[in-house]
Scaffold this motif. Structure first.
Motif, PDB file in Angstrom:
ATOM      1  N   ARG A   1     -27.635 -18.638 -40.871  1.00 29.73           N
ATOM      2  CA  ARG A   1     -26.851 -18.939 -39.726  1.00 29.73           C
ATOM      3  C   ARG A   1     -27.482 -18.885 -38.192  1.00 29.73           C
ATOM      4  NH1 ARG A   1     -21.978 -14.237 -40.874  1.00 29.73           N
ATOM      5  NH2 ARG A   1     -23.801 -12.745 -40.172  1.00 29.73           N
ATOM      6  N   ALA A   2     -28.668 -18.212 -38.273  1.00 30.46           N
ATOM      7  CA  ALA A   2     -29.485 -18.372 -37.111  1.00 30.46           C
ATOM      8  C   ALA A   2     -30.318 -19.624 -37.207  1.00 30.46           C
ATOM      9  CB  ALA A   2     -30.721 -17.225 -37.015  1.00 30.46           C
TER      10      ALA A   2
ATOM     11  N   TYR B   1     -20.215 -21.785 -38.687  1.00 24.71           N
ATOM     12  CA  TYR B   1     -19.613 -21.301 -37.469  1.00 24.71           C
ATOM     13  C   TYR B   1     -20.368 -21.424 -36.253  1.00 24.71           C
ATOM     14  CZ  TYR B   1     -17.349 -17.777 -34.597  1.00 24.71           C
ATOM     15  OH  TYR B   1     -16.623 -17.154 -33.457  1.00 24.71           O
ATOM     16  N   GLY B   2     -21.500 -21.134 -35.997  1.00 28.23           N
ATOM     17  CA  GLY B   2     -22.430 -21.149 -34.729  1.00 28.23           C
ATOM     18  C   GLY B   2     -22.494 -22.453 -34.114  1.00 28.23           C
TER      19      GLY B   2
ATOM     20  N   THR C   1     -22.935 -13.036 -31.211  1.00 31.02           N
ATOM     21  CA  THR C   1     -24.387 -13.415 -31.212  1.00 31.02           C
ATOM     22  C   THR C   1     -24.717 -14.884 -31.813  1.00 31.02           C
ATOM     23  OG1 THR C   1     -26.480 -12.507 -31.759  1.00 31.02           O
ATOM     24  CG2 THR C   1     -25.094 -12.461 -33.659  1.00 31.02           C
ATOM     25  N   LEU C   2     -23.748 -15.377 -32.484  1.00 33.07           N
ATOM     26  CA  LEU C   2     -23.697 -16.661 -32.996  1.00 33.07           C
ATOM     27  C   LEU C   2     -23.028 -17.697 -31.876  1.00 33.07           C
ATOM     28  CD1 LEU C   2     -22.352 -16.218 -36.531  1.00 33.07           C
ATOM     29  CD2 LEU C   2     -24.469 -17.036 -35.692  1.00 33.07           C
ATOM     30  N   GLY C   3     -22.707 -17.238 -30.785  1.00 38.26           N
ATOM     31  CA  GLY C   3     -22.377 -18.068 -29.599  1.00 38.26           C
ATOM     32  C   GLY C   3     -20.930 -18.121 -29.216  1.00 38.26           C
ATOM     33  N   ALA C   4     -20.013 -16.873 -29.542  1.00 42.42           N
ATOM     34  CA  ALA C   4     -18.604 -17.045 -29.257  1.00 42.42           C
ATOM     35  C   ALA C   4     -18.611 -16.449 -27.916  1.00 42.42           C
ATOM     36  CB  ALA C   4     -17.919 -16.303 -30.365  1.00 42.42           C
TER      37      ALA C   4
ATOM     38  N   CYS D   1     -30.188 -15.576 -31.008  1.00 48.57           N
ATOM     39  CA  CYS D   1     -29.385 -14.895 -32.221  1.00 48.57           C
ATOM     40  C   CYS D   1     -29.708 -13.688 -32.833  1.00 48.57           C
ATOM     41  CB  CYS D   1     -29.161 -16.083 -33.267  1.00 48.57           C
ATOM     42  SG  CYS D   1     -28.030 -15.716 -34.616  1.00 48.57           S
TER      43      CYS D   1
ATOM     44  N   ALA E   1     -19.838 -12.310 -34.033  1.00 44.93           N
ATOM     45  CA  ALA E   1     -19.481 -13.707 -33.558  1.00 44.93           C
ATOM     46  C   ALA E   1     -19.918 -14.086 -32.357  1.00 44.93           C
ATOM     47  CB  ALA E   1     -17.939 -13.686 -33.318  1.00 44.93           C
TER      48      ALA E   1
ATOM     49  N   ILE F   1     -28.583 -22.728 -35.867  1.00 43.30           N
ATOM     50  CA  ILE F   1     -28.380 -23.293 -34.408  1.00 43.30           C
ATOM     51  C   ILE F   1     -29.569 -23.259 -33.679  1.00 43.30           C
ATOM     52  CG2 ILE F   1     -26.159 -22.033 -34.341  1.00 43.30           C
ATOM     53  CD1 ILE F   1     -27.136 -19.524 -33.322  1.00 43.30           C
TER      54      ILE F   1
END
Lengths: 246, 230
Positions: free
Chosen positions: A152-153, A104-105, B135-138, A85, B133, A156
């Motif tokens: 956010r990081a 989101y992730g 980098t968050l896994g999209a 990430c 998006a 995940i």
């Protein structure tokens, strides 16, 4: 002995046919904190984007966990990318609540229901923002925004955390807080961290090893005390001594 | 005419032709709303392709879209008229001077507007929101969807601009609809008619009704956009 995560072999990145980065050889090992240093335009952010598989090299190989990423298909690249990430210098918050940003992730990884809620809660608590879930993510201060980006990081639980000048333009208190969080992420989740920084003191405080880039070339990779006390090249010496004019 | 006299005559007009006025308002709303929905269904995906993808000819298509954004309504009407006239290539459909052909003319006007403004809104959000998006896994598709969602306010502005253009234009609907009473008469063509007949007060009342409806539609859309947060 740490396991090798990344191996870069003769990696060149060009934009509009102009080379902006050339890394002849680089190995990055797990569970380390690397500081990536260098003047503006030296290719630091480009290197991070290549490592995060957000961009592809114009030439050369990037091997991540033994997989040649250049030969990997989209689904393999996605699976690999989901182990990392990146936090950008200019963090982008989605136009929704803090909770939705942090979740989101996890939602992308198919996590839902009570597990989703507890992971988001845990991530927000980790960055000291437990009460911020319902807040509009676009109405946060610079320091708060970076903490949500870290949440956010954290949510995940990435194997590799890539930070592109995460404390640029923050006040000293926020810088100290972000640095503490980065160290805690490294210690508790055993995340390998690569942090791009202009701040030499920050590199000294956080990193085990430092990578110095200059004009798109990798000049030196050395342990942190050594790169400041016994730099191997003249340009590194000028940079770390603060006498480089650029 | 005194103020009282003017209001009396407006009231008499509204009472005597209330039914017709309701029909005119209903037709105006249905024609323009249908045209904007079709225009959005075409224009938003096109705008997304132009805003997100880099391909040869993209710049030319952008220039073409921006040019068509200023397509004169009367020219759009003329093209549609020639297409659907009895001797035209689509004449067999026999839809000239019907609400259907008015919708088609307005789709021609609003689609470039929605496309151009959606493309600009999406391109403005593309760089950072796409990388965030990803980098968050999209996946690429999931990231593209995020960009479109992030650009929703700009896209909605494009749709509302398209609605304003459709709801307020007169040249195209006059040409292809013919301003036939009880059939193809809409607010703007009624304003033209009443002005030509010297009924300026009624023309102004119709204009105020048009503006009020436009305000209500915009308010609903903005409210829906705001309430998406959370």
């Amino acid at each position: 002995m740490h396991k090798t995560l990344f191996e870069l072999e003769d990696v060149i990145k060009k934009y509009d046919k102009v080379p902006v980065l050339h890394v002849k050889n680089l190995k990055l090992e797990e569970n380390e904190i690397y500081a990536i240093m260098g003047p503006n335009g030296s290719g630091k952010s480009t290197l991070l984007k290549l490592l995060n598989l957000l961009d592809e090299p114009s030439h050369g190989k990037i091997i991540f966990q033994g997989v040649d990423t250049g030969k990997a298909g989209d689904s393999v690249r996605l699976r690999l990318r989901r182990q990392m990430c990146m936090v950008f210098q200019h963090t982008y918050m989605f136009n929704t609540s803090v909770y939705n940003n942090v979740s989101y992730g996890l939602r992308l990884r198919g996590i839902k229901g009570p597990e989703l809620q507890s992971r988001v809660k845990e991530a927000l608590s980790f960055v000291g923002m437990s009460d911020f879930g319902k807040r509009n993510a676009l109405k946060l201060s610079g320091g708060e925004t970076q903490r949500v980006a870290l949440a956010r990081a954290v949510a995940i639980r990435p194997r590799i955390l890539l930070l592109d000048e995460p404390t640029a333009n923050l006040d000293p208190d926020s810088v100290a807080l972000i640095e503490r969080l980065v160290q805690r992420i490294h210690e508790t989740i055993h995340t390998t961290v690569l942090i791009v920084t202009h701040n030499l003191f920050q590199a000294k405080r956080l990193a085990d090893e430092a990578i110095f880039l200059y004009e798109g070339n990798l000049i030196e990779k050395s342990p942190v005390p050594q790169i400041f006390t016994e730099p191997q090249s003249e340009v590194t010496r000028r940079f770390v001594s603060g006498t480089m004019v650029y | 005419m005194t103020d009282a006299g003017m209001f009396t005559s407006i009231w008499q007009f509204l009472s005597s032709r209330g039914g017709e006025l309701t029909g005119i308002v209903g037709l105006s709303l249905s024609v323009s709303t249908t045209a904007v929905v079709i225009g959005a269904l075409l224009g938003v995906p096109l705008g997304a392709i132009l805003g997100l993808r880099k391909f040869p000819g993209r710049k030319f298509l952008m220039r073409l879209t921006y040019t068509l954004m200023s397509l004169p309504p009367v020219l759009a009407g003329l093209l549609v008229y020639l297409l659907f006239a009895r001797s035209g290539p689509m004449g067999f459909l026999d839809i000239l001077f019907t609400p259907s052909v008015m919708v088609i003319a307005q789709v021609l006007l609003v689609t470039p507007i929605i496309t151009g403004l959606a493309a600009a809104a999406i391109a403005a959000k593309e760089k950072l929101s796409m990388d965030t998006a990803r980098t968050l896994g999209a996946s690429e598709r999931q990231a593209a969807w995020v960009v479109i969602k992030e650009a929703r306010t700009g896209i909605l502005a494009g749709v509302m601009t398209g609605f304003g253009r459709a709801f307020g234009e007169v040249g195209a609907v006059m040409l292809v609809g013919g301003n036939v009473r009880y059939q193809t008469r809409v607010l703007t063509t009624s304003i033209v008619l009443e002005t030509r007949q010297g009924n300026f007060e009624f023309a102004i009342v119709l204009g105020l009704i048009l503006l009020t409806l436009s305000f209500i539609v915009s308010s609903v859309v903005v409210h829906v956009d705001d309430s998406k947060l959370g």
